[in-house]
Design a protein around this motif. Structure first.
Motif, PDB file in Angstrom:
ATOM      1  N   HIS A  37       0.977  -1.060   0.037  1.00  0.00           N
ATOM      2  CA  HIS A  37      -0.110   0.060   0.099  1.00  0.00           C
ATOM      3  C   HIS A  37       0.965   1.175   0.194  1.00  0.00           C
ATOM      4  O   HIS A  37       1.907   1.408   1.009  1.00  0.00           O
ATOM      5  N   THR A  38       0.554   2.149  -1.015  1.00  0.00           N
ATOM      6  CA  THR A  38       1.467   3.104  -1.168  1.00  0.00           C
ATOM      7  C   THR A  38       0.626   4.654  -1.298  1.00  0.00           C
ATOM      8  O   THR A  38      -0.501   4.340  -1.518  1.00  0.00           O
ATOM      9  N   ASP A  39       1.006   5.662  -0.687  1.00  0.00           N
ATOM     10  CA  ASP A  39       0.272   6.745  -1.168  1.00  0.00           C
ATOM     11  C   ASP A  39       0.799   7.480  -2.135  1.00  0.00           C
ATOM     12  O   ASP A  39       2.057   7.785  -2.306  1.00  0.00           O
ATOM     13  N   GLN A  40       0.012   7.673  -3.222  1.00  0.00           N
ATOM     14  CA  GLN A  40       0.312   8.061  -4.506  1.00  0.00           C
ATOM     15  C   GLN A  40       0.969   9.654  -4.330  1.00  0.00           C
ATOM     16  O   GLN A  40       1.528  10.056  -5.090  1.00  0.00           O
ATOM     17  N   ASP A  41       0.567  10.487  -3.305  1.00  0.00           N
ATOM     18  CA  ASP A  41       1.053  11.827  -2.882  1.00  0.00           C
ATOM     19  C   ASP A  41       2.616  11.898  -2.448  1.00  0.00           C
ATOM     20  O   ASP A  41       3.265  12.682  -2.921  1.00  0.00           O
ATOM     21  N   THR A  42       2.962  10.781  -1.903  1.00  0.00           N
ATOM     22  CA  THR A  42       4.508  10.633  -1.402  1.00  0.00           C
ATOM     23  C   THR A  42       5.300   9.677  -1.882  1.00  0.00           C
ATOM     24  O   THR A  42       6.453   9.569  -1.709  1.00  0.00           O
ATOM     25  N   VAL A  43       4.676   9.010  -2.818  1.00  0.00           N
ATOM     26  CA  VAL A  43       5.620   7.739  -3.401  1.00  0.00           C
ATOM     27  C   VAL A  43       6.806   8.167  -4.204  1.00  0.00           C
ATOM     28  O   VAL A  43       7.970   7.770  -3.864  1.00  0.00           O
ATOM     29  N   ASP A  46       9.244   9.505  -1.435  1.00  0.00           N
ATOM     30  CA  ASP A  46       9.835   8.198  -0.711  1.00  0.00           C
ATOM     31  C   ASP A  46      10.818   7.476  -1.550  1.00  0.00           C
ATOM     32  O   ASP A  46      11.952   7.055  -0.921  1.00  0.00           O
TER      33      ASP A  46
END
Length: 122
Positions: A37-43, A46
């Motif tokens: 699970h990834t956050d599209q806004d911070t991928v 990161d």
């Protein structure tokens, strides 16, 4: 030697999976693959952080090796100058990239839990 072997096996021993670690079955006895699970806004940030962390680790290792070689008088004066300039440029570029992605050099120092941090103190 046996003591070292035992210590290494203790460190790298696999712990048994807990109930939450085992993925559910799909009804046919097969385990369902878990998704990351990834956050599209911070991928992107990161990923850049991870890459810059690896580059910084390698930069520090190269710097230590260069200092060791200078202390051993293993390099010519020209080689010392080139290595010094290259390491300075790499450090400057790392700083620029950190600024671009709103990171600090401290953000690159991953916490490895009981092992401490990845990068040595500056």
């Amino acid at each position: 030697m046996d003591e070292v072997t035992r210590a290494a096996s203790d460190v790298f021993r696999l712990l048994p999976a807990g109930p939450d670690d085992i993925p559910p079955e799909d009804g046919q006895g097969r385990r369902i693959a878990q998704r990351l699970h990834t956050d599209q806004d911070t991928v992107e940030r990161d990923l850049v952080r991870l890459v810059l962390t690896i580059v910084e680790l390698l930069r520090q290792l190269m710097e230590r090796q260069a200092l060791h070689r200078v202390e051993q008088e293993d390099l010519t004066e020209d080689q010392e100058e080139r290595i010094g300039m290259t390491l300075m440029l790499l450090h400057d570029r790392m700083t620029e990239l950190c600024e671009r992605y709103d990171l600090t050099m401290e953000d690159l120092n991953l916490d490895l839990g009981p092992l401490g941090t990845l990068l040595p103190p500056a």
